[in-house]
Design a protein around this motif. Structure first.
Motif, short mmCIF file in Angstrom:
data_model
loop_
_atom_site.label_atom_id
_atom_site.label_comp_id
_atom_site.label_asym_id
_atom_site.label_seq_id
_atom_site.Cartn_x
_atom_site.Cartn_y
_atom_site.Cartn_z
N LEU A 1 19.86 28.05 19.84
CA LEU A 1 19.49 27.88 21.72
C LEU A 1 20.45 28.32 22.03
O LEU A 1 21.90 28.56 21.94
CB LEU A 1 18.81 26.39 21.86
CG LEU A 1 17.97 25.62 20.97
CD1 LEU A 1 17.96 24.51 20.98
CD2 LEU A 1 16.64 26.11 21.15
N SER A 2 20.76 28.48 23.42
CA SER A 2 20.84 29.62 24.53
C SER A 2 21.90 28.80 24.96
O SER A 2 21.64 26.96 24.63
CB SER A 2 19.56 30.32 25.84
OG SER A 2 19.95 28.98 26.13
N MET A 3 22.81 29.26 25.18
CA MET A 3 23.94 28.13 25.91
C MET A 3 23.96 27.43 27.05
O MET A 3 24.30 26.34 27.18
CB MET A 3 25.17 28.77 26.00
CG MET A 3 26.56 27.73 26.41
SD MET A 3 27.38 27.25 26.03
CE MET A 3 28.29 28.73 24.41
N LYS A 4 23.02 27.60 27.89
CA LYS A 4 22.67 27.45 28.93
C LYS A 4 21.67 26.76 28.97
O LYS A 4 21.76 25.14 29.36
CB LYS A 4 21.85 28.52 29.88
CG LYS A 4 21.06 28.16 31.06
CD LYS A 4 20.60 29.02 31.90
CE LYS A 4 20.00 28.41 33.05
NZ LYS A 4 19.02 29.35 34.06
N TYR A 5 20.58 26.83 27.63
CA TYR A 5 19.27 26.22 27.25
C TYR A 5 20.40 24.21 26.79
O TYR A 5 19.82 23.21 26.90
CB TYR A 5 18.66 25.89 26.96
CG TYR A 5 17.11 25.09 25.85
CD1 TYR A 5 16.01 25.43 26.81
CD2 TYR A 5 17.77 24.25 25.12
CE1 TYR A 5 15.39 24.24 26.82
CE2 TYR A 5 16.41 23.43 25.04
CZ TYR A 5 15.34 23.47 25.20
OH TYR A 5 14.16 22.38 25.01
N VAL A 6 20.80 24.59 25.80
CA VAL A 6 21.86 23.71 25.17
C VAL A 6 22.57 22.65 26.32
O VAL A 6 22.64 20.89 26.68
CB VAL A 6 22.69 23.80 24.53
CG1 VAL A 6 23.61 22.52 23.64
CG2 VAL A 6 22.61 24.95 23.19
N ARG A 7 23.06 23.06 27.28
CA ARG A 7 24.13 22.47 28.59
C ARG A 7 23.59 22.18 29.34
O ARG A 7 23.23 20.29 30.13
CB ARG A 7 24.54 23.32 29.40
CG ARG A 7 26.23 24.43 27.90
CD ARG A 7 26.80 25.73 29.18
NE ARG A 7 28.16 25.51 28.84
CZ ARG A 7 29.39 26.24 28.97
NH1 ARG A 7 29.13 27.02 29.61
NH2 ARG A 7 29.70 26.26 28.28
N GLY A 8 21.98 22.48 29.30
CA GLY A 8 21.01 21.47 30.53
C GLY A 8 20.88 20.76 29.61
O GLY A 8 20.11 19.55 30.45
N VAL A 9 19.95 20.44 28.75
CA VAL A 9 19.41 19.42 27.96
C VAL A 9 20.50 18.31 28.32
O VAL A 9 20.18 16.87 28.03
CB VAL A 9 19.28 19.62 26.56
CG1 VAL A 9 18.77 18.31 25.47
CG2 VAL A 9 18.00 20.36 26.11
N LEU A 10 22.45 18.44 27.74
CA LEU A 10 22.98 17.48 27.11
C LEU A 10 23.07 17.06 29.04
O LEU A 10 23.51 15.96 29.00
CB LEU A 10 24.28 18.36 27.18
CG LEU A 10 24.39 18.42 25.42
CD1 LEU A 10 25.10 19.56 25.59
CD2 LEU A 10 23.82 16.71 24.35
N ARG A 11 23.15 17.99 30.01
CA ARG A 11 23.59 17.57 31.19
C ARG A 11 22.20 16.30 31.70
O ARG A 11 22.20 14.93 32.56
CB ARG A 11 23.33 18.17 32.38
CG ARG A 11 23.30 17.82 34.10
CD ARG A 11 22.72 19.05 34.59
NE ARG A 11 22.96 18.55 36.05
CZ ARG A 11 22.45 17.70 37.07
NH1 ARG A 11 21.44 17.92 36.46
NH2 ARG A 11 22.48 17.87 38.57
#
Length: 296
Positions: free
Chosen positions: A132-142
């Motif tokens: 998955l993209s870094m942006k997507y992973v960080r968004g899900v964690l947020r």
């Protein structure tokens, strides 16, 4: 360090432990059982060796559905790839396998990413392991860490996609309508789902994220007046249902008596016979208390 074997071997099912169990959709599971019964196992499961007090055992790494399907079919052994891996590596492999499933549930995706984060993996490592993209992973964690319970419930119920929920959580209130328009243009939200998403956004902006203990309206909803109002609404709905049932019963009684009167008319019965309609369905004859299905 993980060592993966290249050849499958038959492993006794009763020696395999499911260390990271998941709840399966019953219909999908039955389809899997039927497929395996007809075509056989297409892909072996993956297990890791463990030396326990009772001797050699195996921890399941991937393939819970296939394992349970074999159990359902009464099999004693199942083809498996046996690897050497630590408990930590097995858990990560299981999470990544769940993320890679084509038809995974959206909430499982969220929880599995959070599970990898809790195991100490960085955002970059999670992105690499899950593709998955870094942006997507960080968004899900947020989305998880910021307590977006309202958005999480919408994702779990399938009202909005995970990606749209993440975008809404990351956006300012003034930009949310732009996100909804883009989701519409990208065919992610259409029809009823788009309307539901708009209502969700309005509720989130007005009442907050839906966190437990922070929504004042949620606490006020437990007042005596609110409970009485809810009870009264329920009573009124049942009264309307009762009136409809009574009206339907009266109409059915009228139709039954009218039909009975017609069947006692010899001219009407003669006409039915002439048109080849000399019999009635059993349900109707039972209601009319006729001895047979033939019109006398």
């Amino acid at each position: 360090m993980t060592y993966r074997a290249s050849i499958a071997e038959l492993i006794p099912i009763d020696l395999i432990s499911v260390v990271n169990p998941r709840i399966r959709n019953r219909r999908a599971f039955e389809a899997m059982v039927d497929s395996i019964a007809e075509l056989g196992l297409k892909r072996p499961i993956t297990v890791a060796k463990r030396d326990g007090e009772d001797g050699l055992r195996y921890d399941l790494v991937c393939g819970q559905g296939r394992l349970e399907a074999f159990q359902e079919l009464g099999q004693d052994e199942i083809p498996a790839i046996v690897i050497t891996a630590s408990n930590e590596d097995c858990l990560v492999m299981s999470l990544v396998e769940n993320l890679a499933r084509r038809h995974h549930k959206a909430l499982d995706l969220l929880r599995d990413i959070k599970g990898l984060k809790n195991r100490g993996y960085s955002d970059a490592e999670i992105a690499q392991k899950t593709n998955l993209s870094m942006k997507y992973v960080r968004g899900v964690l947020r989305l998880l860490e910021s307590g977006e319970h309202r958005l999480l419930r919408a994702v779990e119920s399938g009202r909005i996609p995970v990606s749209v929920a993440v975008d809404i959580a990351n956006a300012e209130d003034s930009d949310v309508q732009v996100i909804l328009r883009q989701a519409y243009e990208n065919n992610l939200l259409r029809g009823g789902k788009l309307l539901a998403a708009k209502r969700l956004v309005e509720a989130r902006q007005k009442h907050g994220k839906g966190q437990i203990g922070t929504d004042k309206r949620q606490r006020r909803s437990l007042s005596v007046e609110s409970l009485l109002r809810t009870y009264q609404n329920d009573v009124e709905k049942k009264q309307v249902l009762l009136r409809k049932a009574t009206a339907t019963r009266n109409e059915l009684m009228f139709i039954t008596e009218a039909l009975r009167t017609l069947l006692n008319d010899e001219n009407f019965v003669t006409l039915l016979r002439a048109e080849g309609l000399a019999s009635l369905p059993k349900k109707l004859t039972d209601r009319l208390s006729l001895r047979t299905g033939e019109i006398q």
